[in-house]
Design a protein around this motif. Structure first.
Motif, PDB file in Angstrom:
ATOM      1  N   GLU A 164       0.827  -1.201   0.000  1.00 61.33           N
ATOM      2  CA  GLU A 164       0.000   0.000   0.000  1.00 61.33           C
ATOM      3  C   GLU A 164       0.861   1.250   0.000  1.00 61.33           C
ATOM      4  OE1 GLU A 164      -3.446   0.691   0.079  1.00 61.33           O
ATOM      5  OE2 GLU A 164      -3.603  -1.365  -0.629  1.00 61.33           O
ATOM      6  N   GLY A 165       1.988   1.215   0.751  1.00 62.08           N
ATOM      7  CA  GLY A 165       2.888   2.361   0.776  1.00 62.08           C
ATOM      8  C   GLY A 165       3.532   2.610  -0.571  1.00 62.08           C
ATOM      9  N   ALA A 172      -1.402   8.576   5.205  1.00 61.96           N
ATOM     10  CA  ALA A 172      -2.836   8.631   5.504  1.00 61.96           C
ATOM     11  C   ALA A 172      -3.577   7.504   4.797  1.00 61.96           C
ATOM     12  CB  ALA A 172      -3.404   9.985   5.090  1.00 61.96           C
ATOM     13  N   GLY A 173      -3.195   7.239   3.551  1.00 62.12           N
ATOM     14  CA  GLY A 173      -3.836   6.153   2.822  1.00 62.12           C
ATOM     15  C   GLY A 173      -3.508   4.798   3.413  1.00 62.12           C
ATOM     16  N   LEU A 178      -5.061   0.158   6.854  1.00 64.73           N
ATOM     17  CA  LEU A 178      -4.766  -0.653   8.033  1.00 64.73           C
ATOM     18  C   LEU A 178      -5.965  -0.693   8.984  1.00 64.73           C
ATOM     19  CD1 LEU A 178      -2.693  -2.205   9.771  1.00 64.73           C
ATOM     20  CD2 LEU A 178      -2.023  -0.006  10.746  1.00 64.73           C
ATOM     21  N   CYS A 179      -6.563   0.457   9.235  1.00 63.31           N
ATOM     22  CA  CYS A 179      -7.729   0.504  10.132  1.00 63.31           C
ATOM     23  C   CYS A 179      -8.866  -0.334   9.572  1.00 63.31           C
ATOM     24  CB  CYS A 179      -8.175   1.948  10.336  1.00 63.31           C
ATOM     25  SG  CYS A 179      -7.005   2.980  11.243  1.00 63.31           S
ATOM     26  N   SER A 180      -9.077  -0.258   8.269  1.00 64.78           N
ATOM     27  CA  SER A 180     -10.154  -1.032   7.649  1.00 64.78           C
ATOM     28  C   SER A 180      -9.914  -2.528   7.823  1.00 64.78           C
ATOM     29  CB  SER A 180     -10.260  -0.691   6.158  1.00 64.78           C
ATOM     30  OG  SER A 180     -10.552   0.677   5.973  1.00 64.78           O
ATOM     31  N   VAL A 181      -8.671  -2.950   7.656  1.00 61.90           N
ATOM     32  CA  VAL A 181      -8.347  -4.377   7.790  1.00 61.90           C
ATOM     33  C   VAL A 181      -8.536  -4.844   9.227  1.00 61.90           C
ATOM     34  CG1 VAL A 181      -6.471  -6.056   7.709  1.00 61.90           C
ATOM     35  CG2 VAL A 181      -6.781  -4.448   5.823  1.00 61.90           C
ATOM     36  N   TRP A 241      -2.666   3.193  14.974  1.00 64.30           N
ATOM     37  CA  TRP A 241      -3.937   2.492  15.206  1.00 64.30           C
ATOM     38  C   TRP A 241      -4.080   2.099  16.669  1.00 64.30           C
ATOM     39  CZ3 TRP A 241      -4.801  -2.557  16.932  1.00 64.30           C
ATOM     40  CH2 TRP A 241      -6.134  -2.992  16.878  1.00 64.30           C
ATOM     41  N   LEU A 242      -3.011   1.598  17.258  1.00 64.27           N
ATOM     42  CA  LEU A 242      -3.086   1.049  18.612  1.00 64.27           C
ATOM     43  C   LEU A 242      -3.260   2.139  19.664  1.00 64.27           C
ATOM     44  CD1 LEU A 242      -2.892  -1.527  20.298  1.00 64.27           C
ATOM     45  CD2 LEU A 242      -0.412  -1.220  20.361  1.00 64.27           C
ATOM     46  N   LEU A 243      -2.496   3.224  19.543  1.00 65.96           N
ATOM     47  CA  LEU A 243      -2.503   4.281  20.558  1.00 65.96           C
ATOM     48  C   LEU A 243      -3.510   5.379  20.259  1.00 65.96           C
ATOM     49  CD1 LEU A 243       1.363   4.650  21.063  1.00 65.96           C
ATOM     50  CD2 LEU A 243      -0.231   3.242  22.367  1.00 65.96           C
TER      51      LEU A 243
END
Length: 357
Positions: A164-165, A172-173, A178-181, A241-243
């Protein structure tokens, strides 16, 4: 362009059908039409890959589908592989159509047809991985430590995050993907995969597939440095995502074993700081009960840990790396000072913790 966007919306439908029982009615002509659609999508990818604004517009159309909410513009460049793998794994596909599929995908391309050199390698790697995981799933061969399937999922997450990178080129993309997955996974499994991915990054295996490091030249000093920078960026996305959500991070720390958290905290300063702050908050809800002669929870709905659990977590941190031990003891010293610098048991939870660790 609206016509193109409407056509792109057919990709999630095509992929969903390829995994359903509807393919039992497919004949050779239907299969050829499906493959022709994937070649058209590949053409769109080649044509618009240098136009980021169109990327975003087409990605929005792809993600309208409820069946495949994680599709993005780079998927157009891989749709032949996705369709082929889905059909080959679908037992409802008639034998004649399956043979036709193999001839189309594996035979040398005819003149004027774009070759797909990556598909056979993808198929072989996937089959080999499936066989390997099947061996490890047998109880008699289960190795100690994290389960191989979890390691494979973490490795796949890191590999796709890197892709993806390379395709999107913006953090941001990547974070959105990642959040969606991770939101598609049950929370405990998402925690396990993220923790395993962070561990893989520090073990030097999280950003490479077998042989990739030699082939892409990253074994050189410059390549190694670039890979290290890439690992830091990938870890940063995982921590975003985690923090980014305090409840999520609290649940993560409550779920993972103490030793695993200590290992990660010893390698990632952003995790050690946040973890110590969280332990500080939990410890502040303990009060000393003179009748019982021990620390107890002052409020059951706020105090997440008992005294025994809090003590074990701090002890585990102090058994980690030298740097983590010093950081943990310095944090406890500061907390004791702020609490009155008592050196008598029962007056400050931080004094008692310092004596224990």
């Amino acid at each position: 362009m609206e016509v193109v966007k409407g056509q792109v919306e057919q990709l999630p439908v095509l992929l969903a059908v390829s995994r359903s029982a509807l393919v039992r009615d497919w004949d050779s002509l239907t299969l050829d039409r499906a493959l022709e659609w994937t070649r058209y999508f590949q053409h769109l990818y080649d044509r618009f890959r240098a136009r980021p604004q169109l990327w975003k517009a087409l990605t929005r159309r792809l993600r309208r589908s409820q069946a495949y909410p994680l599709l993005s513009f780079p998927t157009l460049g891989r749709c032949t592989q996705l369709l082929g793998l889905a059909l080959l794994e679908n037992r409802a596909l008639p034998p004649a159509a399956c043979r036709r599929l193999l001839r189309n995908l594996l035979q040398p391309p005819s003149a004027g047809t774009r070759p797909d050199p990556g598909f056979p390698e993808v198929l072989v790697r996937r089959k080999a991985a499936a066989c390997l995981l099947a061996l490890y799933r047998r109880p008699s061969r289960s190795p100690p430590g994290p389960e191989p399937q979890l390691q494979a999922e973490a490795q796949l997450l890191l590999s796709r995050l890197r892709e993806e990178g390379q395709e999107v080129g913006e953090a941001a993309g990547q974070l959105h993907w990642l959040c969606s997955v991770l939101e598609q996974l049950p929370q405990p499994r998402a925690f396990e995969v993220v923790a395993a991915a962070l561990a893989l990054l520090k073990q030097g295996r999280g950003t490479e597939q077998a042989g990739d490091r030699d082939r892409d030249g990253s074994s050189s000093p410059d390549g190694y440095q670039a890979s290290a920078v890439g690992d830091e960026c990938t870890a940063g996305l995982l921590f975003s995502w985690l923090l980014g959500n305090q409840e999520r991070f609290s649940a993560f720390c409550l779920y993972l074993p103490y030793s695993h958290l200590a290992f990660l905290a010893g390698h990632y300063s952003q995790l050690s700081r946040s973890y110590l702050d969280l332990l500080t908050g939990w410890g502040s809800h303990l009060i000393y009960d003179p009748l019982q002669g021990r620390w107890v929870k002052s409020c059951l709905d706020k105090a997440e840990l008992s005294w025994e659990e809090l003590r074990e977590r701090f002890i585990c941190l102090c058994q980690g790396s030298t740097l983590l031990k010093e950081e943990t003891q310095a944090a406890l010293q500061l907390l004791r000072t702020q609490d009155g610098d008592f050196k008598v048991c029962g007056l400050s939870v931080w004094t008692d913790l310092l004596m224990e660790v």
